[in-house]
Enzyme design. Structure first.
Site, PDB file in Angstrom:
ATOM      1  N   ASP A 189       0.849  -1.202   0.000  1.00  0.00           N
ATOM      2  CA  ASP A 189       0.000   0.000   0.000  1.00  0.00           C
ATOM      3  C   ASP A 189       0.883   1.251   0.000  1.00  0.00           C
ATOM      4  OD1 ASP A 189      -2.006   1.945   0.464  1.00  0.00           O
ATOM      5  OD2 ASP A 189      -3.195   0.483   1.577  1.00  0.00           O
ATOM      6  N   HIS A 191      -0.482   4.470   0.043  1.00  0.00           N
ATOM      7  CA  HIS A 191      -1.278   5.630   0.455  1.00  0.00           C
ATOM      8  C   HIS A 191      -0.914   6.043   1.883  1.00  0.00           C
ATOM      9  CE1 HIS A 191      -3.609   3.486  -2.674  1.00  0.00           C
ATOM     10  NE2 HIS A 191      -3.716   4.704  -3.140  1.00  0.00           N
ATOM     11  N   SER A 242      -4.639  -4.523   2.266  1.00  0.00           N
ATOM     12  CA  SER A 242      -3.958  -4.058   3.473  1.00  0.00           C
ATOM     13  C   SER A 242      -4.581  -4.654   4.725  1.00  0.00           C
ATOM     14  CB  SER A 242      -4.007  -2.530   3.554  1.00  0.00           C
ATOM     15  OG  SER A 242      -3.321  -1.947   2.469  1.00  0.00           O
TER      16      SER A 242
END
Length: 329
Positions: A189, A191, A242
């Site tokens: 991930d 972000h 995630s």
């Protein structure tokens, strides 16, 4: 570009029936021809939604009366900009809101978090999609970046008011901080806007934050937690995979005998997932697993975990999570 798409054949139009501007935008998006392809398609989506609403309400494509969102109070303008991913006025509105607020941090904990909570709710309900969420995150990032220097200045002024010399403040002296927190976006991930905001909010409340970045493997997270000897570990993630990676980290923490509380946060996370999938792998009264809804709650959660009433606080959460698991199964 796009590798595969899922369509409802019953809803498909013949290519000749597609409006030229929509056809061009679709080609640019599918073949990844321009950097603004996603933005163009999102704008066309808004237009199409308005057209369908007009047809549903009145039967004709009547031009709706437009009221500029720029005429709204600044708090509402910030929320609107976040929900709609409009970054053009982020700094102007952040400054206006700062002038009206006692502290710059209150802007982040107030209207900016309110806006991101709306985005999170829409995303969770399937009414908003990842490209739109990323646009909203860019607005948040721009506004927060503008406010950070003011928060740093306020922090120095507070130290001076307390009779402390900012030049004598030792970042390496743990006694100067209320606690130490490690923050990481899990493996797979990239972000990080939510995690970054949590770090800013905790930092403004005198917690030392070690942000080790994105795409962090379980091994790296646990290695750094030991190296920095942190009090709390926070995991963040936006995409669905995630969630599984957070379970992996919880299992490994239990296996290795970690004692730090584990915080879970991010757009796809939820209290239910934390209670059902993550907490059974690690949760005890000493080292609980807690879902943190948004950055504005992080200070309350961390201070409760490091305070004198930790046992009572974690016991209440444990009982709530047990009840949620029983209801789920």
């Amino acid at each position: 570009g796009m590798d595969v798409g899922i369509v409802n054949a019953h809803e498909m139009l013949a290519l000749s029936e597609v409006e030229p501007d929509i056809k061009l935008a679709a080609e640019k998006l599918v073949f990844n021809q321009t950097e603004d392809a996603t933005d163009i398609m999102l704008e066309l989506t808004k237009r199409e939604k308005a057209r369908l609403e007009a047809l549903k309400n009145g039967g004709g494509p009547v031009e709706a009366k437009k009221i500029s969102w720029r005429d709204l109070p600044v708090i509402k303008r910030l929320e609107h900009a976040l929900v709609n991913g409009i970054s053009q006025y982020a700094e102007i509105d952040a400054e206006e809101a700062r002038q009206e607020s006692e502290k710059a941090l209150h802007i982040i904990e107030g209207p900016l978090m309110d806006g991101m909570n709306i985005v999170g709710d829409l995303f969770g309900a399937g009414k908003m999609f990842l490209p739109q969420v990323i646009k909203s995150a860019r607005v948040m990032k721009k506004a927060v970046a503008y406010l950070i220097p003011f928060m740093e200045k306020e922090k120095l002024e507070k130290m001076i008011a307390e009779g402390k010399d900012p030049n004598d403040f030792d970042q390496n002296d743990d006694s100067n901080f209320a606690g130490k927190v490690l923050m990481a976006t899990v493996k797979g991930d990239v972000h990080d806007i939510g995690k970054n905001i949590v770090a800013v909010v905790l930092g403004c409340n005198n917690y030392k934050v070690y942000d080790i970045g994105v795409m962090c493997s379980c091994e790296k997270i646990l290695e750094k937690a030991l190296e920095y000897n942190v009090d709390v570990i926070g995991l963040s993630g936006l995409i669905t995979p995630s969630l599984d990676e957070m379970v992996v980290v919880a299992k490994e923490m239990s296996k290795r005998g970690f004692k730090q509380p584990l915080l879970i946060g991010g757009a796809t996370t939820s209290k239910m997932h934390t209670a059902v999938k993550v907490s059974p792998n690690y949760f005890t009264v000493e080292h609980p697993v807690i879902h943190v809804l948004d950055a504005s709650r992080s200070v309350t959660v961390v201070s409760s975990l490091l305070g004198d009433n930790k046992t009572e606080y974690t016991t209440d959460i444990m009982e709530e999570y047990v009840e949620m698991r029983e209801d789920y199964y």
